[in-house]
Design a protein around this motif. Structure first.
Motif, PDB file in Angstrom:
ATOM      1  N   ALA A   1      50.470  62.979 124.834  1.00  0.00           N
ATOM      2  CA  ALA A   1      50.280  64.399 124.564  1.00  0.00           C
ATOM      3  C   ALA A   1      49.211  64.618 125.026  1.00  0.00           C
ATOM      4  N   LEU A   2      48.031  63.186 125.762  1.00  0.00           N
ATOM      5  CA  LEU A   2      46.669  62.789 126.927  1.00  0.00           C
ATOM      6  C   LEU A   2      46.879  63.260 127.987  1.00  0.00           C
ATOM      7  N   ARG A   3      47.691  62.032 128.077  1.00  0.00           N
ATOM      8  CA  ARG A   3      48.203  62.530 129.596  1.00  0.00           C
ATOM      9  C   ARG A   3      48.293  63.688 130.259  1.00  0.00           C
ATOM     10  N   ALA A   4      49.610  64.396 129.844  1.00  0.00           N
ATOM     11  CA  ALA A   4      50.214  65.415 129.560  1.00  0.00           C
ATOM     12  C   ALA A   4      49.279  66.740 129.700  1.00  0.00           C
ATOM     13  N   THR A   5      48.190  66.671 129.304  1.00  0.00           N
ATOM     14  CA  THR A   5      46.850  68.200 129.541  1.00  0.00           C
ATOM     15  C   THR A   5      46.268  67.035 130.327  1.00  0.00           C
ATOM     16  N   GLY A   6      45.863  65.984 131.565  1.00  0.00           N
ATOM     17  CA  GLY A   6      45.456  65.507 132.476  1.00  0.00           C
ATOM     18  C   GLY A   6      43.935  64.545 131.921  1.00  0.00           C
TER      19      GLY A   6
ATOM     20  N   MET B   1      36.949  62.301 135.458  1.00  0.00           N
ATOM     21  CA  MET B   1      37.989  62.236 134.667  1.00  0.00           C
ATOM     22  C   MET B   1      37.359  62.391 132.953  1.00  0.00           C
ATOM     23  N   THR B   2      37.973  63.078 131.955  1.00  0.00           N
ATOM     24  CA  THR B   2      38.362  62.060 130.125  1.00  0.00           C
ATOM     25  C   THR B   2      38.787  61.585 130.617  1.00  0.00           C
ATOM     26  N   ARG B   3      38.127  59.975 129.271  1.00  0.00           N
ATOM     27  CA  ARG B   3      39.631  59.197 129.407  1.00  0.00           C
ATOM     28  C   ARG B   3      39.380  59.491 127.754  1.00  0.00           C
ATOM     29  N   VAL B   4      40.402  59.147 127.082  1.00  0.00           N
ATOM     30  CA  VAL B   4      40.435  58.883 125.674  1.00  0.00           C
ATOM     31  C   VAL B   4      41.869  57.537 125.444  1.00  0.00           C
ATOM     32  N   ASP B   5      41.166  56.338 125.333  1.00  0.00           N
ATOM     33  CA  ASP B   5      42.032  55.589 125.304  1.00  0.00           C
ATOM     34  C   ASP B   5      41.755  55.513 123.790  1.00  0.00           C
ATOM     35  N   GLN B   6      43.212  54.326 124.386  1.00  0.00           N
ATOM     36  CA  GLN B   6      43.240  54.396 122.193  1.00  0.00           C
ATOM     37  C   GLN B   6      43.813  52.347 122.301  1.00  0.00           C
ATOM     38  N   LEU B   7      43.764  51.758 121.083  1.00  0.00           N
ATOM     39  CA  LEU B   7      43.490  51.152 120.484  1.00  0.00           C
ATOM     40  C   LEU B   7      43.476  50.706 119.200  1.00  0.00           C
ATOM     41  N   LEU B   8      44.532  49.617 118.764  1.00  0.00           N
ATOM     42  CA  LEU B   8      45.537  49.053 117.584  1.00  0.00           C
ATOM     43  C   LEU B   8      45.440  47.654 117.722  1.00  0.00           C
ATOM     44  N   PRO B   9      45.484  46.970 116.634  1.00  0.00           N
ATOM     45  CA  PRO B   9      45.159  45.828 116.767  1.00  0.00           C
ATOM     46  C   PRO B   9      46.963  45.578 117.068  1.00  0.00           C
ATOM     47  N   ARG B  10      48.488  46.205 116.421  1.00  0.00           N
ATOM     48  CA  ARG B  10      49.144  45.572 116.919  1.00  0.00           C
ATOM     49  C   ARG B  10      50.067  47.000 118.021  1.00  0.00           C
ATOM     50  N   LEU B  11      51.315  46.797 118.307  1.00  0.00           N
ATOM     51  CA  LEU B  11      51.865  47.752 118.657  1.00  0.00           C
ATOM     52  C   LEU B  11      53.530  48.535 118.739  1.00  0.00           C
ATOM     53  N   ALA B  12      53.742  48.397 118.077  1.00  0.00           N
ATOM     54  CA  ALA B  12      55.149  48.058 117.656  1.00  0.00           C
ATOM     55  C   ALA B  12      56.006  50.068 118.281  1.00  0.00           C
ATOM     56  N   GLY B  13      56.564  49.272 118.327  1.00  0.00           N
ATOM     57  CA  GLY B  13      57.194  51.039 118.984  1.00  0.00           C
ATOM     58  C   GLY B  13      58.498  51.683 117.957  1.00  0.00           C
ATOM     59  N   ARG B  14      58.761  50.560 116.682  1.00  0.00           N
ATOM     60  CA  ARG B  14      60.098  50.916 116.026  1.00  0.00           C
ATOM     61  C   ARG B  14      58.727  51.377 114.738  1.00  0.00           C
ATOM     62  N   ASP B  15      57.670  51.063 114.993  1.00  0.00           N
ATOM     63  CA  ASP B  15      56.514  51.627 113.430  1.00  0.00           C
ATOM     64  C   ASP B  15      56.256  52.767 113.966  1.00  0.00           C
ATOM     65  N   ALA B  16      55.903  52.949 112.573  1.00  0.00           N
ATOM     66  CA  ALA B  16      55.265  54.515 113.056  1.00  0.00           C
ATOM     67  C   ALA B  16      54.187  55.542 113.907  1.00  0.00           C
TER      68      ALA B  16
END
Lengths: 362, 317
Positions: free
Chosen positions: A27-32, A1-16
């Motif tokens: 969105a990605l998970r909703a399409t499988g 199954m295709t996977r598109v993972d994401q990477l970022l230095p810091r994850l903060a739910g409140r920033d854009a």
């Protein structure tokens, strides 16, 4: 199954960027498509949705795996990303030109310079680039990315509508003497809060001596913040201008609810989410036509030419404050603009872009 | 609000600002005062540029403090940090001494380099700060009044804002406004602001090339160049034409007004300015080379000093 993972230095739910990352995952998970988020650091409220980037090696050898890096300021995570053998995507959220920070916060300038170099280094390694705006896309192309696509930043700007600190709102209402301006964004030289204060002073001087200004947002540069404080004091505007610092969602809701207009004279924006947030709160927007701001606001703001004198900003605000039909038209246009950038619509744009990229690389 | 409405709203607001200015209701002096107050609280180098100020900040930053803060609200953490600091002190101080020495020496080398650049600059009239800071007074500008009719006729059909650089005493701006043309001026000389306030025209205190760098591409409906046309160094004139071509909309006219070098020149400008007036064919050549079309030259020696106008239209109309 295709996977598109994401990477970022810091994850903060409140920033854009943090909110966008989580919306992309949904969105990605909703399409499988499988999608996990990896980061070096994160806020406690998103701990359940993120894994430490060291764990990513589990997937890096899979044929159908992609890794999307969210690029902005320079980070060791970007260097780590460059060294992976997995197929790479870069989602670019803009790097502010370092010149804005050189005199105010040289330590931030260093991160910005390194972010720009990192973007250039990643260009030949990435199979494609995504950008929040056409303005950012131009940056990516200049850095050497191809192909590129524009996927607006996915932030639900309506999430906090109706979330209001009633006590604060009552206090703001009880002391109202004229038009109330609000600007939301980090206190940073590129956001030009000092120009905003000048425009506000001109407005009080020419039109409305009872006006107030709320500058909402945490600070990027303590020196810049201190200069703004002194500027306000020297102008004898301490009773009219409030630099709130970081606020809660409910406090932010109260400022939006109480404000008569959102005024933005920022000199550099890669997208500018707060203008949409203001529109979602039915606050009309007056903005300087700088960098990515015109494409974000579209026809839903009084857009003052970038090289116009600040008197024109003041005059535009006066028109919006004093002319009910103009005000109403801007508020309605703002609602349409918010719809245009809804998470649902932007998710579809993202999925179309991802599907094109995956198809091209199948 | 459809696009056309948003555009007409802003056009309406711009018209309102112009009317307020003509009625003396725009206080430009207050805006300049705001700039001065903020400049006074900004750190060296934040406003304008200055090698000296930047070096001073670099020098301060080069001295690294090896004693990190240890305070913490968490019980016991401050004690732990203090202990770690003490244990690591011998190592951290050793490294810090070397890094500080490196930083201080780099700043010292930059200062020496700066002194040599200063010496080189002082040997060229274009860069010599003693001359650069000697602003020629607005009163020394040549009288552009004989060219008003031509300029107004050329610019009357344009849409979009018109820039006059350098606008000097603002007389041409008044003539343009009287003809219904939306014009503003720039002039770096301090006495130009007083003329502008008196004549109630919009003038920004800026040098022409700096200003053109900040104007978005295609934003101007027309441009008039005078004053600086005969003072700028040749390389700056080439850049001015390049930048004018960028900021003018397709089909927008550029009019250059200048003293004719064949006539009598203003003795002060001739002696002190870094540049000299160009001959009319030189402007025509530069405009053509940058893609301007329909280039015309008019000369006038009816009034002393002899002067000329070279006009061209930005290609792409």
């Amino acid at each position: 199954m295709t996977r598109v993972d994401q990477l970022l230095p810091r994850l903060a739910g409140r920033d854009a960027v943090g909110a966008h990352t989580l919306a992309v995952q949904d969105a990605l998970r909703a399409t499988g498509i499988e999608s996990d988020v990896f980061a070096a650091e994160w806020d406690a409220d998103v701990a359940g949705r993120v894994r430490t980037f060291d764990e990513y090696s589990d997937y890096s050898d899979a044929d159908d795996a992609w890794l999307m890096y969210h690029a902005s300021v320079g980070s060791h995570v970007g260097g780590w990303f460059a060294e992976r053998t997995v197929r790479k995507l870069v989602d670019y959220h803009n790097v502010t030109p370092h010149e804005f920070f050189d005199a105010w916060a040289p330590e931030i300038s260093g991160l910005l310079v390194s972010g720009r170099h990192q973007l250039e280094d990643l260009a030949p390694l990435a199979r494609a680039g995504l950008a929040d705006s056409h303005f950012n896309e131009l940056d990516m192309r200049t850095a050497g990315f191809a192909p590129t696509a524009v996927v607006p930043i996915m932030v639900d700007v309506r999430r906090s509508v109706g979330v209001v600190d009633e006590q604060l709102l009552d206090g703001l209402g009880a002391t109202k003497r004229g038009a109330d301006w609000v600007f939301v964004g980090r206190v940073a030289p590129n956001k030009a809060q000092h120009e905003l204060i000048k425009a506000f002073a001109l407005y009080r001087h020419s039109f409305d001596p009872g006006a107030r200004l709320w500058v909402v947002g945490g600070e990027s540069s303590a020196l810049y913040r201190a200069a703004l404080d002194r500027f306000v004091t020297d102008l004898d505007l301490a009773n009219a201008v409030v630099l709130t610092g970081s606020v809660s969602d409910a406090e932010l809701g109260a400022y939006y609810e109480a404000a008569d207009m959102f005024v933005c004279v920022s000199r550099h924006e890669g997208f500018c989410v707060p203008v949409l947030e203001a529109m979602a709160h039915s606050v009309p927007v007056v903005a300087l036509a700088s960098t990515a701001v015109p494409e974000t606001v579209g026809d839903a703001a009084a857009l003052v030419p970038e090289n116009a004198p600040l008197h024109e900003v003041a005059a535009a605000v006066w028109r919006v404050a004093s002319d009910a039909p103009t005000r109403r038209a801007l508020i309605e246009a703002g609602h349409r603009r918010v719809e245009h950038f809804s998470v649902e619509r932007s998710s579809q744009v993202l999925l179309d872009a991802i599907s094109t990229i995956l198809g091209r690389n199948a | 609000m459809p696009d056309a409405d948003a555009a007409s709203l802003m056009a309406d607001i711009e018209r309102e600002v112009r009317e307020r200015r003509r009625a003396g209701q725009i206080d430009d002096e207050y805006e300049r005062e705001l700039d001065r107050i903020f400049d006074a609280v900004a750190p060296p180098g934040a406003v304008g540029s200055g090698l000296g100020a930047a070096l001073m900040r670099a020098e301060r930053a080069a001295v690294i403090d090896p004693v990190g803060p240890v305070a913490s609200r968490i019980p016991g953490v401050a004690l732990l940090r203090r202990a770690l600091r003490k244990l690591m002190a011998f190592y951290v101080e050793h490294v810090v001494r070397q890094v500080t020495a490196f930083g201080v020496m780099v700043v010292r080398a930059m200062r020496l380099l700066g002194e040599r650049v200063d010496a080189v600059e002082a040997r060229s009239p274009v860069t010599d700060p003693r001359l650069v800071n000697l602003a020629l007074p607005v009163a020394s500008d040549f009288d552009v009044a004989p060219w008003f009719d031509l300029v107004v006729k050329t610019l009357a059909p344009v849409s979009g804002r018109v820039l006059h650089a350098e606008c000097g005493n603002g007389a041409l701006l008044v003539a343009l406004h009287d003809a219904g043309i939306d014009a503003y001026g720039i002039d770096p000389r301090p006495d130009a602001a007083a003329f502008a306030d008196e004549r109630r025209v919009e003038v920004r205190n800026a040098a022409v090339i700096d200003h053109l760098r900040a104007v978005p591409a295609g934003a101007l409906g027309g441009m008039v160049v005078s004053g600086c046309a005969e003072r700028l160094a040749t390389g700056d004139i080439v850049e001015l034409v390049d930048r004018a071509a960028r900021v003018l909309a397709p089909g927008a006219p550029l009019v250059v007004l200048s003293r004719d070098p064949k006539g009598d020149l203003d003795p002060i400008a001739a002696d002190l300015a870094p540049g000299r007036p160009l001959h009319p064919p030189t402007w025509a050549f530069l405009l053509a080379r940058r893609g301007f079309e329909l280039i015309e030259t008019r000369t006038s020696d009816k009034r002393a000093p002899a002067s000329y106008a070279v006009a061209g239209v930005r290609a792409g109309s």
